[in-house]
Every structure is written in C-alpha cells, then in structure tokens.
Design a protein around this motif. Structure first.
Motif, PDB file in Angstrom:
ATOM      1  N   LYS A  41     145.797  86.921 -65.349  1.00 50.78           N
ATOM      2  CA  LYS A  41     146.373  86.710 -66.678  1.00 50.78           C
ATOM      3  C   LYS A  41     147.690  87.483 -66.801  1.00 50.78           C
ATOM      4  O   LYS A  41     147.751  88.673 -66.511  1.00 50.78           O
ATOM      5  CB  LYS A  41     145.386  87.184 -67.744  1.00 50.78           C
ATOM      6  CG  LYS A  41     145.890  87.046 -69.177  1.00 50.78           C
ATOM      7  CD  LYS A  41     144.845  87.550 -70.160  1.00 50.78           C
ATOM      8  CE  LYS A  41     145.358  87.468 -71.588  1.00 50.78           C
ATOM      9  NZ  LYS A  41     144.350  87.975 -72.567  1.00 50.78           N
ATOM     10  N   GLY A  42     148.747  86.799 -67.194  1.00 52.81           N
ATOM     11  CA  GLY A  42     150.057  87.415 -67.340  1.00 52.81           C
ATOM     12  C   GLY A  42     150.979  87.211 -66.148  1.00 52.81           C
ATOM     13  O   GLY A  42     152.195  87.429 -66.259  1.00 52.81           O
ATOM     14  N   ASP A  43     150.423  86.785 -65.001  1.00 54.63           N
ATOM     15  CA  ASP A  43     151.268  86.504 -63.838  1.00 54.63           C
ATOM     16  C   ASP A  43     152.168  85.294 -64.132  1.00 54.63           C
ATOM     17  O   ASP A  43     151.774  84.370 -64.846  1.00 54.63           O
ATOM     18  CB  ASP A  43     150.416  86.184 -62.604  1.00 54.63           C
ATOM     19  CG  ASP A  43     149.739  87.416 -62.013  1.00 54.63           C
ATOM     20  OD1 ASP A  43     150.069  88.537 -62.439  1.00 54.63           O
ATOM     21  OD2 ASP A  43     148.866  87.225 -61.138  1.00 54.63           O
ATOM     22  N   TYR A  44     153.338  85.308 -63.529  1.00 54.53           N
ATOM     23  CA  TYR A  44     154.277  84.196 -63.724  1.00 54.53           C
ATOM     24  C   TYR A  44     154.104  83.148 -62.634  1.00 54.53           C
ATOM     25  O   TYR A  44     154.051  83.476 -61.448  1.00 54.53           O
ATOM     26  CB  TYR A  44     155.716  84.694 -63.730  1.00 54.53           C
ATOM     27  CG  TYR A  44     156.091  85.404 -65.009  1.00 54.53           C
ATOM     28  CD1 TYR A  44     156.474  84.673 -66.138  1.00 54.53           C
ATOM     29  CD2 TYR A  44     156.035  86.788 -65.110  1.00 54.53           C
ATOM     30  CE1 TYR A  44     156.808  85.310 -67.317  1.00 54.53           C
ATOM     31  CE2 TYR A  44     156.363  87.433 -66.288  1.00 54.53           C
ATOM     32  CZ  TYR A  44     156.743  86.686 -67.395  1.00 54.53           C
ATOM     33  OH  TYR A  44     157.061  87.321 -68.572  1.00 54.53           O
ATOM     34  N   TYR A  45     154.029  81.899 -63.052  1.00 55.73           N
ATOM     35  CA  TYR A  45     154.091  80.773 -62.122  1.00 55.73           C
ATOM     36  C   TYR A  45     155.548  80.538 -61.738  1.00 55.73           C
ATOM     37  O   TYR A  45     155.852  80.272 -60.580  1.00 55.73           O
ATOM     38  CB  TYR A  45     153.497  79.528 -62.784  1.00 55.73           C
ATOM     39  CG  TYR A  45     153.518  78.297 -61.906  1.00 55.73           C
ATOM     40  CD1 TYR A  45     152.538  78.104 -60.939  1.00 55.73           C
ATOM     41  CD2 TYR A  45     154.518  77.334 -62.045  1.00 55.73           C
ATOM     42  CE1 TYR A  45     152.557  76.984 -60.120  1.00 55.73           C
ATOM     43  CE2 TYR A  45     154.542  76.209 -61.238  1.00 55.73           C
ATOM     44  CZ  TYR A  45     153.557  76.036 -60.269  1.00 55.73           C
ATOM     45  OH  TYR A  45     153.580  74.926 -59.466  1.00 55.73           O
ATOM     46  N   ASN A  46     156.417  80.642 -62.732  1.00 55.92           N
ATOM     47  CA  ASN A  46     157.853  80.518 -62.498  1.00 55.92           C
ATOM     48  C   ASN A  46     158.578  81.231 -63.646  1.00 55.92           C
ATOM     49  O   ASN A  46     158.101  81.218 -64.780  1.00 55.92           O
ATOM     50  CB  ASN A  46     158.275  79.048 -62.461  1.00 55.92           C
ATOM     51  CG  ASN A  46     159.558  78.847 -61.676  1.00 55.92           C
ATOM     52  OD1 ASN A  46     159.532  78.820 -60.452  1.00 55.92           O
ATOM     53  ND2 ASN A  46     160.676  78.722 -62.367  1.00 55.92           N
ATOM     54  N   GLN A  47     159.690  81.861 -63.340  1.00 56.79           N
ATOM     55  CA  GLN A  47     160.395  82.621 -64.360  1.00 56.79           C
ATOM     56  C   GLN A  47     161.699  81.944 -64.774  1.00 56.79           C
ATOM     57  O   GLN A  47     162.283  81.144 -64.041  1.00 56.79           O
ATOM     58  CB  GLN A  47     160.665  84.040 -63.870  1.00 56.79           C
ATOM     59  CG  GLN A  47     159.387  84.885 -63.798  1.00 56.79           C
ATOM     60  CD  GLN A  47     159.676  86.329 -63.437  1.00 56.79           C
ATOM     61  OE1 GLN A  47     159.911  86.654 -62.275  1.00 56.79           O
ATOM     62  NE2 GLN A  47     159.654  87.200 -64.418  1.00 56.79           N
ATOM     63  N   TYR A  48     162.115  82.292 -65.976  1.00 60.43           N
ATOM     64  CA  TYR A  48     163.368  81.791 -66.549  1.00 60.43           C
ATOM     65  C   TYR A  48     164.536  82.025 -65.597  1.00 60.43           C
ATOM     66  O   TYR A  48     164.678  83.091 -64.999  1.00 60.43           O
ATOM     67  CB  TYR A  48     163.600  82.513 -67.875  1.00 60.43           C
ATOM     68  CG  TYR A  48     164.895  82.189 -68.585  1.00 60.43           C
ATOM     69  CD1 TYR A  48     165.154  80.906 -69.052  1.00 60.43           C
ATOM     70  CD2 TYR A  48     165.840  83.185 -68.819  1.00 60.43           C
ATOM     71  CE1 TYR A  48     166.318  80.618 -69.731  1.00 60.43           C
ATOM     72  CE2 TYR A  48     167.016  82.909 -69.503  1.00 60.43           C
ATOM     73  CZ  TYR A  48     167.254  81.621 -69.947  1.00 60.43           C
ATOM     74  OH  TYR A  48     168.430  81.345 -70.618  1.00 60.43           O
ATOM     75  N   LYS A  49     165.338  80.977 -65.432  1.00 55.76           N
ATOM     76  CA  LYS A  49     166.543  80.985 -64.601  1.00 55.76           C
ATOM     77  C   LYS A  49     166.259  80.979 -63.096  1.00 55.76           C
ATOM     78  O   LYS A  49     167.190  81.078 -62.290  1.00 55.76           O
ATOM     79  CB  LYS A  49     167.457  82.181 -64.947  1.00 55.76           C
ATOM     80  CG  LYS A  49     168.112  82.069 -66.320  1.00 55.76           C
ATOM     81  CD  LYS A  49     168.951  80.812 -66.461  1.00 55.76           C
ATOM     82  CE  LYS A  49     169.666  80.740 -67.800  1.00 55.76           C
ATOM     83  NZ  LYS A  49     170.392  79.462 -67.988  1.00 55.76           N
ATOM     84  N   SER A  50     164.981  80.863 -62.716  1.00 53.65           N
ATOM     85  CA  SER A  50     164.680  80.656 -61.296  1.00 53.65           C
ATOM     86  C   SER A  50     164.308  79.189 -61.094  1.00 53.65           C
ATOM     87  O   SER A  50     163.870  78.521 -62.028  1.00 53.65           O
ATOM     88  CB  SER A  50     163.542  81.565 -60.833  1.00 53.65           C
ATOM     89  OG  SER A  50     162.345  81.253 -61.520  1.00 53.65           O
ATOM     90  N   VAL A  51     164.498  78.682 -59.898  1.00 49.38           N
ATOM     91  CA  VAL A  51     164.217  77.280 -59.616  1.00 49.38           C
ATOM     92  C   VAL A  51     162.722  77.092 -59.375  1.00 49.38           C
ATOM     93  O   VAL A  51     162.109  77.832 -58.607  1.00 49.38           O
ATOM     94  CB  VAL A  51     165.013  76.790 -58.390  1.00 49.38           C
ATOM     95  CG1 VAL A  51     164.647  75.352 -58.042  1.00 49.38           C
ATOM     96  CG2 VAL A  51     166.506  76.903 -58.654  1.00 49.38           C
ATOM     97  N   CYS A  52     162.136  76.103 -60.049  1.00 53.18           N
ATOM     98  CA  CYS A  52     160.724  75.774 -59.840  1.00 53.18           C
ATOM     99  C   CYS A  52     160.612  74.932 -58.570  1.00 53.18           C
ATOM    100  O   CYS A  52     161.074  73.789 -58.540  1.00 53.18           O
ATOM    101  CB  CYS A  52     160.162  75.015 -61.047  1.00 53.18           C
ATOM    102  SG  CYS A  52     158.419  74.596 -60.903  1.00 53.18           S
ATOM    103  N   ARG A  53     160.000  75.485 -57.538  1.00 53.74           N
ATOM    104  CA  ARG A  53     159.961  74.817 -56.236  1.00 53.74           C
ATOM    105  C   ARG A  53     158.603  74.189 -55.921  1.00 53.74           C
ATOM    106  O   ARG A  53     158.441  73.567 -54.860  1.00 53.74           O
ATOM    107  CB  ARG A  53     160.328  75.822 -55.135  1.00 53.74           C
ATOM    108  CG  ARG A  53     161.705  76.436 -55.340  1.00 53.74           C
ATOM    109  CD  ARG A  53     162.100  77.333 -54.187  1.00 53.74           C
ATOM    110  NE  ARG A  53     163.366  78.014 -54.448  1.00 53.74           N
ATOM    111  CZ  ARG A  53     164.561  77.469 -54.278  1.00 53.74           C
ATOM    112  NH1 ARG A  53     164.652  76.233 -53.827  1.00 53.74           N
ATOM    113  NH2 ARG A  53     165.659  78.155 -54.559  1.00 53.74           N
ATOM    114  N   TYR A  54     157.626  74.346 -56.815  1.00 52.81           N
ATOM    115  CA  TYR A  54     156.277  73.901 -56.501  1.00 52.81           C
ATOM    116  C   TYR A  54     155.663  73.104 -57.650  1.00 52.81           C
ATOM    117  O   TYR A  54     155.832  73.448 -58.819  1.00 52.81           O
ATOM    118  CB  TYR A  54     155.379  75.105 -56.185  1.00 52.81           C
ATOM    119  CG  TYR A  54     155.901  75.942 -55.046  1.00 52.81           C
ATOM    120  CD1 TYR A  54     155.730  75.529 -53.725  1.00 52.81           C
ATOM    121  CD2 TYR A  54     156.601  77.123 -55.294  1.00 52.81           C
ATOM    122  CE1 TYR A  54     156.240  76.285 -52.673  1.00 52.81           C
ATOM    123  CE2 TYR A  54     157.100  77.881 -54.252  1.00 52.81           C
ATOM    124  CZ  TYR A  54     156.915  77.462 -52.938  1.00 52.81           C
ATOM    125  OH  TYR A  54     157.418  78.199 -51.899  1.00 52.81           O
TER     126      TYR A  54
END
Length: 208
Positions: A41-54
């Motif tokens: 809980k609280g972990d990031y799947y993807n963060q703002y301004k990073s490219v979503c690769r998955y």
C-alpha cells in the motif's frame, strides 16, 4: 513456478479470453513476456512525469491515478483500477511520453505486467493480439469519455451508482474520502446519497 503465480496466470488467461477472445495458442505466444510484481500500500506503479512502460493486469488490490492541485496541494483522484482489470496510464504508455498523473497502490496488490515493446512485438506476431490492442485502446477511450461526460451530464447520485455497478467491491477496499475525491462529491453529500439509496433499496424490498 509458485502455486500463487500459476493461479494468477490462469486468471490472466481467462481475462484475456473474455476481453479479446484470445485462446490457448494466442496466450502461449505471450507467456514469456508476462512478469509478476507485488506492491505494498502506497507503492507507486508509475510516477508523475515518468513514462509508463508497462501494461498491468491486477490480480488483487486497488490502484488510483491522481494529481496534486498546485493551489490547494490537495490530491485529486482521476482514475481507479480494480481487481481483474488493467492498470496503465494509456497516453503515456502508447506515445512514450511522461505521465500526467501519479499511479499508486491503494492497498497491498499484485500485478502481472507486460512491457510496451513486448506488446508491440505481439501485435506483429498475431492478428488476435493486434485486435487486443485495438480493444484496449477502445476501453481506454471509453473510460476517459465516461469520466468526462459523467461530470458534464450526470448528477452526483448517478456518478455514485455508476461506480457501485462497475466496481462494487471498491467500497470495502478503500476509505470513503478517496471515493469522494474520485466522484467529485464532498464527503457529507456522498454520505447523504449513500443513506438515501440505502433507504430506497429497503423500501423497494419491503414493497415486493
């Protein structure tokens, strides 16, 4: 292969078959590309301004995409992703551009994911996987349009009922204030809507 991973792969296969008609042979083409990951809980799947690769398929748990209002510093939920559904920031994923949102686990969660490069390879290998890509794009479009039109044309109660019908288990998984943020309904108003609907449901059962 661990027992829980075998179960998750079986769940993914069934979901892909239901979503795009992919059969056993189609899935075998992709088997080596899928990977499992767990989130706290609280972990990031993807963060703002990073490219979503998955592209992820959620086997358990709930995720959200949210923005931070620059004036109020308030977090505002934009999308919710639940079990047996996909989690991805689609524009970033397809166009390989930085994300407009943070995407974060709201509970402990498990995901089976595939990279954009491997997915594009599958599109070239199989017509059915190419069809999957079109259906995925349609689904992402429909979700975005539903969110936009929901705020334009639906009452707060109608937005609430849509969420109940499409993600019924989410109310047991996350705090109500997150649902309030997602629906754009203040907490007290949401409580009144829930109470009114609950009373109406009781009255309907009594009447029948």
């Amino acid at each position: 292969m661990q027992k829980n991973m075998i179960t998750e792969i079986a769940t993914l296969k069934n979901a892909l078959q239901a979503f795009a008609g992919l059969d056993e042979d189609d899935f075998l083409l992709s088997a080596r590309f899928w990977h499992c990951k767990t989130y706290k809980k609280g972990d990031y799947y993807n963060q703002y301004k990073s490219v979503c690769r998955y592209l992820g398929f959620i086997t358990s748990g709930v995720f959200r995409s949210f923005i931070i209002d620059q004036k109020s510093i308030e977090e505002k939920n934009v999308f919710l992703y639940t079990e047996n559904g996909f989690v991805v920031t689609f524009k970033s994923f397809i166009n390989r551009v930085p994300c407009d949102y943070h995407t974060q686990a709201m509970t402990d969660a498990s995901v089976i994911y595939i990279s954009i490069d491997d997915l594009l390879s599958l599109y070239k290998m199989s017509h059915k996987w190419e069809c999957f890509g079109r259906l995925l794009a349609q689904e992402a479009f429909n979700v975005s349009i539903e969110r936009t039109e929901g705020f334009l044309f639906k009452t707060p109660e109608e937005r609430y009922l849509y969420l109940v019908n499409h993600h019924p288990k989410i109310f047991d998984a996350i705090p109500l204030y997150h649902i309030s943020s997602y629906l754009g309904i203040k907490g007290p108003s949401l409580s009144r809507i829930r109470k009114r609907i609950s009373i109406n449901n009781v009255d309907d059962r009594v009447a029948t």
